[in-house]
Design an enzyme around this catalytic site. Sequence first.
Site, mmCIF file in Angstrom:
data_model
loop_
_atom_site.group_PDB
_atom_site.id
_atom_site.type_symbol
_atom_site.label_atom_id
_atom_site.label_comp_id
_atom_site.label_asym_id
_atom_site.label_seq_id
_atom_site.Cartn_x
_atom_site.Cartn_y
_atom_site.Cartn_z
ATOM 1 N N GLU A 49 -1.848 -0.019 -11.104
ATOM 2 C CA GLU A 49 -1.927 -0.901 -9.944
ATOM 3 C C GLU A 49 -2.953 -0.331 -8.968
ATOM 4 O O GLU A 49 -2.889 0.852 -8.612
ATOM 5 C CB GLU A 49 -0.561 -1.000 -9.269
ATOM 6 C CG GLU A 49 -0.515 -1.928 -8.080
ATOM 7 C CD GLU A 49 0.852 -1.952 -7.406
ATOM 8 O OE1 GLU A 49 0.944 -2.515 -6.301
ATOM 9 O OE2 GLU A 49 1.823 -1.399 -7.974
ATOM 10 N N ASP A 60 3.210 -2.181 3.745
ATOM 11 C CA ASP A 60 3.056 -0.772 3.401
ATOM 12 C C ASP A 60 3.455 0.146 4.535
ATOM 13 O O ASP A 60 3.232 -0.145 5.716
ATOM 14 C CB ASP A 60 1.600 -0.499 2.996
ATOM 15 C CG ASP A 60 1.218 -1.243 1.738
ATOM 16 O OD1 ASP A 60 1.957 -1.105 0.749
ATOM 17 O OD2 ASP A 60 0.203 -1.961 1.743
ATOM 18 N N TYR A 175 7.866 -7.915 -10.087
ATOM 19 C CA TYR A 175 7.905 -6.672 -9.319
ATOM 20 C C TYR A 175 9.138 -6.737 -8.427
ATOM 21 O O TYR A 175 9.197 -7.509 -7.482
ATOM 22 C CB TYR A 175 6.631 -6.555 -8.477
ATOM 23 C CG TYR A 175 6.405 -5.223 -7.792
ATOM 24 C CD1 TYR A 175 7.366 -4.650 -6.967
ATOM 25 C CD2 TYR A 175 5.197 -4.550 -7.935
ATOM 26 C CE1 TYR A 175 7.143 -3.446 -6.328
ATOM 27 C CE2 TYR A 175 4.959 -3.342 -7.300
ATOM 28 C CZ TYR A 175 5.932 -2.794 -6.497
ATOM 29 O OH TYR A 175 5.704 -1.601 -5.861
#
Length: 283
Positions: A49, A60, A175
């Site tokens: 990734e 993030d 995911y």
Amino acid sequence: MSRIAARFAALRQAGRGALIPYLEAGDPDLDTAAAILRGMPGAGADLIEIGVPFTDPMADGPTIQAASKRGLLAGATLGRTLSMVASFREHDVDTPIILMGYLNPIDSYGPARFCADAGRAGVDGLIVVDLPSEEADLLENHAAEHGLDIIRLVAPTTDEVRLPTVLQGSSGFIYYVSITGVTGTRTASEADLVLALPNLRKATDLPVAIGFGIRTPAQAAAAVRVADGAVVASALIETLAKSLDRHGQAGPDTVSLVLDQVRMLAEGVRTARVGAQVKEIVA
């Protein structure tokens, strides 16, 4: 069959899960990031990734935010990220590459042009964190035209009513975001994952990879005992960051330290199901 589907099928046949390490394009500089990318398959990465640096990486935590900032300062762009993938493909035609990023750079680049260029460069899948399912038509047709899987994020807060909408049009793998919050902040237990995955397995036949909070070989092993893959990001970025000099430049051992960590994670993943009772999650 896409590279992603082929890789998960091969791993399933071999009876093991996938290690999916992460790197940020251009962190700490374009050449070092490219060297890490080239070395990851040999160190045990099954899929890779690549984060596309962005000024507002809302999903993030501080570690990847800092990596994104370093990448931007080093000159990383969406176009240069695609060039890095194209260079990687000159030597590796098998390892699946997934780009993880945000919609703004893709929209600025032009969705149709981006998907065409990404497919040409050798990208296999896209994770667009802030693209809601209801607006996925911005990318879906262009991605399908150029053989790009659109990989959906599913969170612990995604309920059974919302799940079919989130999964619509998804391909490659799912995911599973194992925690609520941003990357690199905490870790879900194996018991949490065992409880969480049955509803997801009922809703899709796609492989499931677990990310957000996986830091150690033991945690990666726990993830692949209940799912099909483990994504490791912040822990690798922290190792890279600690290797930099006081000016933020790569040290002589930056690449080797990151790749050594990938090897340890790969060992954890590859031995996770050996001599252990695998907790099967079935529909």
